[in-house]
Design an enzyme around this catalytic site. Sequence first.
Site, PDB file in Angstrom:
ATOM      1  N   PRO A 116       0.738  -1.129   0.007  1.00  0.00           N
ATOM      2  CA  PRO A 116      -0.007   0.129  -0.032  1.00  0.00           C
ATOM      3  C   PRO A 116       0.872   1.290   0.187  1.00  0.00           C
ATOM      4  O   PRO A 116       0.444   2.197  -0.634  1.00  0.00           O
ATOM      5  CB  PRO A 116      -0.960  -0.015   1.182  1.00  0.00           C
ATOM      6  CG  PRO A 116      -0.920  -1.641   1.472  1.00  0.00           C
ATOM      7  CD  PRO A 116       0.404  -2.116   1.020  1.00  0.00           C
ATOM      8  N   TYR A 117       2.018   1.169   0.821  1.00  0.00           N
ATOM      9  CA  TYR A 117       2.784   2.382   0.703  1.00  0.00           C
ATOM     10  C   TYR A 117       3.412   2.693  -0.656  1.00  0.00           C
ATOM     11  O   TYR A 117       3.490   3.733  -1.100  1.00  0.00           O
ATOM     12  CB  TYR A 117       3.941   2.302   1.976  1.00  0.00           C
ATOM     13  CG  TYR A 117       4.799   3.308   1.946  1.00  0.00           C
ATOM     14  CD1 TYR A 117       4.486   4.684   2.619  1.00  0.00           C
ATOM     15  CD2 TYR A 117       6.044   3.280   1.351  1.00  0.00           C
ATOM     16  CE1 TYR A 117       5.300   5.551   2.687  1.00  0.00           C
ATOM     17  CE2 TYR A 117       7.000   4.149   1.720  1.00  0.00           C
ATOM     18  CZ  TYR A 117       6.636   5.398   2.254  1.00  0.00           C
ATOM     19  OH  TYR A 117       7.553   6.494   2.167  1.00  0.00           O
TER      20      TYR A 117
END
Length: 219
Positions: free
Chosen positions: A132-133
């Site tokens: 996600p990052y």
Amino acid sequence: MEAKRIAVIGGHGKVALLLAPLLVDAGDEVTAIYRNPAHTADVEATGARGVVADVETLGVEEIAALLAGHDAVVWSAGAGGGNPTRTMAVDRDAAIRSMDAAAEASIGRYVMVSYFGAGPDHGTPRGSGFYPYAEAKAAADAYLRGTALDWTILGPSRLTLDRPTGSISTTDTTSGQVTRGDVAAVIAAVLQDDSTIRRTIRFNNGPTPIVEALHGLPG
């Protein structure tokens, strides 16, 4: 160099707390924006003016009001991982709103602290906790490149708390490591070097003094 008014979003982060004294010592006025009021003493000990505000929940106009009157914005905020929804809310969505807010507040200069491998080809597996990052940063960086802002995207490698060296390498093709103090010094240096505008600069610790390494970037 003429003194600047610089807003640092994510003002209680480890890099930001090292950056603020460098800017203040150079004669700049620093506004550090951070979420937790319990961090005010830490922030103001750096010489920065502390402003408590949660950019995750603020709209573009509200962020623009915080940034009004500044000459430059540094994005050094992050959700800290662990929660994919919040990672996207901060590292992608709030970051993008801050870019729109900078434009609305007539601030041209914008420095994004990203990471060495950021981009659509980041290669992080979808099932990884880092995914996600990686996706959030790729989207935010791409959005920034499409703006009319005078942007610089910094891609430091793995961060350490070692003593700063004052030297980096901007030519490595693989990520190594770099001290947080040197990342802070790179941010301070690019704010004074217009040749870094519209550049993506990935770096490790290395053999070349920071100012020299930035000034000697290939065209």
